[in-house]
Design an enzyme around this catalytic site. Structure first.
Site, PDB file in Angstrom:
ATOM      1  N   ASP A  32      19.840  17.667   0.724  1.00 18.67           N
ATOM      2  CA  ASP A  32      19.985  18.231  -0.070  1.00 18.67           C
ATOM      3  C   ASP A  32      19.855  19.366  -0.367  1.00 18.67           C
ATOM      4  OD1 ASP A  32      18.441  18.408  -2.808  1.00 18.67           O
ATOM      5  OD2 ASP A  32      16.533  18.650  -2.133  1.00 18.67           O
TER       6      ASP A  32
HETATM    7  C1  NOJ Z   1      17.511  19.753  -5.096  1.00 17.80           C
HETATM    8  C2  NOJ Z   1      16.218  18.302  -5.383  1.00 17.80           C
HETATM    9  O1  NOJ Z   1      15.227  19.356  -4.325  1.00 17.80           O
HETATM   10  C3  NOJ Z   1      16.428  17.873  -5.985  1.00 17.80           C
HETATM   11  O2  NOJ Z   1      15.132  16.937  -5.672  1.00 17.80           O
HETATM   12  C4  NOJ Z   1      17.648  17.554  -6.072  1.00 17.80           C
HETATM   13  O3  NOJ Z   1      17.845  15.923  -6.076  1.00 17.80           O
HETATM   14  C5  NOJ Z   1      19.753  18.082  -5.633  1.00 17.80           C
HETATM   15  N1  NOJ Z   1      18.966  19.934  -6.008  1.00 17.80           N
HETATM   16  C6  NOJ Z   1      19.964  17.969  -6.652  1.00 17.80           C
HETATM   17  O4  NOJ Z   1      19.967  18.313  -8.315  1.00 17.80           O
END
Ligand code: NOJ
Length: 760
Positions: free
Chosen positions: A293
């Site tokens: 993430d």
């Molecule tokens: C953080 C989020 O937790 C995740 O769900 C998301 O896909 C990514 N950022 C990319 O935006």
């Protein structure tokens, strides 16, 4: 889209499928360009030609922004082979031009994988995932994901960060909106449906998007419902509750996984080798790739798990994170780590191969550019599917005196509340691309489709959900004069749920509670519609309303869906995918809990029944809250319809089953109401005594059944005994023989049951 870049895009579309002409090699070394070769051979061939820098570049995902500087910066990085994937690419033109740089100007012509958060629709916005789960309709959910893929891929997006399949049992956590709720079985079924929908039947189709099962794993158990917080999930709970939807995604062919932000029992997910490698690859045989993430590798320093970013790169990579989203620790430190022997060349090659494999599987080497027409967005078919999903996702929580559907005698209604005409907020969280101008609100739909016959008075009373200015409440109350019914649409703005939007109080925000209270005193039939990203503690409003329809942010077509439900063109059929608490202090509250030593039985003494200076005693007391009893406001799986569904005659085909058997369970379902309606019949089981304690009920099947008034049918469930397996005291998954109960009913509190046994 501006005209200059529009021309570039047109050129790209015309180019269509390409012969790869990267500046690099040709002849026998070009095997990887030959689509007739097996994927693994192509991966191996390409890998053998890559420099270490190019390999590390594939492990690097960057977020893009717009403007000429971005085009220059990203073109340079991509042409050098320093970027394997992009997210947040501004539009189709940028997508195609970045791809063109990768194909034509990088040495080996390796395409970039263009990704985005396409969570519940791209342009046509479907209900938030929690609402989609409320449909208990995997076909509708699969179709929604397919449509999202068709629309997003028309802008060059071939990888989505969805499905989000975190089991979440705490509505304070704003991200409960993004998942499928509290249940293992329901989430697993939805997980498969979404993966299939996003990826389609043919991965190489230009409309397929790689799915990404996230957040791996346990993120939904964030302590106290606060985002980015720690989790403490022991291995057995992890295996029995949090992992199954992810395993199901793997079985459905999900190409990628995302490691989550949380540290579980002290180990950040992005540094958790046990989960990312031993389980995902070792036990499940996953051969796609894992992306971290956003910045979660670097953030292992914040966790206090790594001393610095270099150590974070080492721990993340060695744990099994193949591609790093945004934080750049791999690109900065991987070479050094390799020189120092802290990461191995073999592991780098393996991770690069995992990424290349997905690119080959998606057919990106053959079809890197946009080939699908742009005008697929918001097509009639897509809008109709979004409406169907919104219809099926709405949950009728209360309907006293058959207030709904509004009868033909209703000629004048007051529509009020801050969500009645909230184009932006109706779409819900995680919407980057849906345009509010395309949203059809309840006000629009009532005026457009019912306004000919019915006089609609609109007085929003509050400007937005958090509005505390009560002046408009009096206007709404004054407007009830002469109306036959009041529809109040309250809830949460979209920004109050989703990532980083957690709440400690789950009551209606702003002056909405006062609005409902004031309307309830007018004596007019009051229909309350709640649009929200989570279950809210709305007991007071439920008591004050004649009917309550709960619509987790329903998306672009929420308005027409609700209008048809309110006027009876459709019957509600959604069921709660998560328990609705009475009070926030009950959280976490979920149906599939363990019994505990002294389960509550309904004879509890409540706060106000305790005598003053009562003597200290625990005898006869059970597990409950003095001020809230032990039950929820609404249990999991609950939802009414305009029919009246009764279950009877439960039967199973044997008393005792062996482990290889399939249980055939039946019950009679009758619609004794006045309207044709759809019921979600549910199958639950309990395993009474195990090597470890087991939940008091577990969902094991569901089926949507439509019946006309007076009609009966036999609902049949076929449950393989193998589905009763769980991780017991020896941490091996198996069915333990013994006594079970099986229920069939309309929600998790159903009573119609039959016992059965599983023999040794
Ligand atoms: C953080 C989020 O937790 C995740 O769900 C998301 O896909 C990514 N950022 C990319 O935006």
């Amino acid at each position: 889209m501006n005209s200059i870049t529009g021309l570039m895009l047109a050129g790209a579309v015309l180019t269509g499928s390409v012969m790869l002409t990267g500046c690099g090699g040709s002849g026998s070394s070009d095997l990887y360009k030959d689509a007739t070769q097996p994927v693994e051979k192509r991966v191996e061939n390409l890998l053998s030609q890559m420099t270490l820098d190019e390999k590390i570049g594939q492990l690097n995902q960057r977020s893009m922004w717009g403007g000429d500087d971005a085009l220059a910066i990203f073109s340079e990085e991509i042409s050098k082979g320093n970027i394997g994937s992009l997210l947040n690419v501004p539009d189709a033109v940028y997508a195609d031009s970045m791809q063109r740089v990768a194909i034509e100007r990088s040495r080996l012509g390796i395409p970039v994988l263009i990704s985005r958060d396409v969570i519940h629709g791209y342009k046509t916005i479907f209900p938030i995932p929690l609402g989609q789960a409320a449909t208990f309709d995997t076909a509708v959910v699969e179709k929604g994901a397919r449509i999202a893929a068709v629309e997003a891929s028309s802008d060059g997006i071939r990888w989505t960060f969805a499905p989000m399949i975190d089991i979440a049992r705490d509505p304070r956590w704003g991200r409960i909106a993004e998942g499928c709720g509290e249940d293992v079985y329901l989430t697993s079924r939805m997980s498969r449906a979404m993966v299939k929908g996003f990826q389609g039947d043919d991965l190489t189709s230009s409309t397929s998007m790689a799915a990404c099962a996230k957040h791996f794993v346990g993120y939904g158990a964030s302590e106290s419902g606060r985002d980015y917080n720690s989790t403490f999930i022991p291995e057995r709970l992890l295996r029995n509750v949090y992992l199954p939807p992810f395993e199901e995604a793997c079985k459905a062919g999900c190409l990628t996984y995302m490691s989550s932000f949380n540290d579980n029992d002290g180990v950040p997910a992005s540094g958790n080798k046990f989960v990312l490698t031993d389980i995902l690859r070792g036990e499940w045989g996953f051969n796609g790739f894992v992306v971290s993430d956003w910045a979660s590798v670097g953030e292992m320093v914040n966790h206090g798990f790594c001393a610095d970013r270099k150590e974070a790169a080492m721990k993340g990579f060695n744990a099994g994170v193949d591609m790093e989203m945004e934080s750049g620790t791999y690109i900065a430190h991987m070479k050094e780590l390799l020189d120092e022997g802290k990461v191995s060349q073999a592991d780098i090659d393996r991770s690069v191969a995992n990424i290349l494999r997905v690119k080959f599987m998606l057919g990106l080497f053959e079809n890197p550019y946009i080939t699908t027409p742009q005008d697929v967005k918001y097509s009639d078919e897509h809008l109709a599917a979004a409406k169907e999903a919104a219809v099926k996702s709405a949950i009728l929580l209360k309907n006293d005196n058959e207030t709904l559907p509004l009868s033909s005698g209703v000629k004048r209604i007051l529509l009020t509340g801050p969500l009645a005409d909230a184009r932006h907020d109706q779409m819900g969280t995680w919407v980057f691309d849906g345009e509010k101008e395309k949203t059809v609100t309840l006000l629009d739909a009532l005026r457009n489709e019912y306004g000919g016959d019915i006089n609609i008075i609109y007085e929003p009373a509050l400007g937005y959900s958090r509005d505390k200015n009560e002046a408009g409440i009096a206007r709404a109350v004054n407007a009830v004069r002469g109306v036959d019914a009041v529809i109040a649409v309250v809830g949460e703005e979209s920004i109050l749920s989703g990532e980083a939007h957690c709440l400690a109080d789950l009551n209606l925000v702003g002056a909405q509670g006062k609005l409902i209270e004031a309307l309830s005193h007018t004596g007019k039939p009051l229909v309350t519609v709640v649009m929200a990203g989570r279950p809210l503690t709305i007991k007071k409003q439920v008591d004050e309303s004649d009917a309550v329809l709960y619509s987790f942010h329903p998306g672009t077509m929420g308005g027409p869906a609700l209008a048809d439900l309110i006027f009876g063109k459709e019957s509600p059929s959604g069921k709660t995918p998560v328990t609705f608490p009475l009070a926030v202090g009950q959280v976490p509250i979920y149906y599939s809990k363990n019994a505990g030593s002294r389960p509550a039985n309904g004879t509890e003494t409540l706060l106000n029944d305790i005598p003053q200076e009562g003597g200290q005693t625990s005898l006869g007391n059970t597990s409950y809250w003095l001020d809230a009893g032990f039950g929820p406001l609404f249990p999991f799986g609950y939802g009414l319809s305009y029919g009246q569904f009764d279950y009877s005659d439960i039967a199973i085909d044997k008393d005792t089953y062996s482990k290889g058997d399939c249980i055939k369970a039946t019950a009679t379902l009758t619609n004794s109401g006045k309207h044709k309606a759809t019921e979600v019949a549910q199958l639950y089981i309990r395993d009474h005594a195990g090597s470890v304690t087991r939940p008091v009920k577990e969902l094991k099947g569901f089926e949507r059944v439509t019946l006309s008034p007076g009609e009966s049918t036999t609902v049949t469930f076929n449950l393989p005994v193998s589905e009763l397996a769980f991780y017991g005291s020896d941490m091996a998954k198996k069915v333990e023989p013994g006594d079970f109960t099986l229920w069939i009913g309309g929600n998790s509190d159903c009573k119609l049951s039959t016992p059965f046994k599983v023999a040794n």
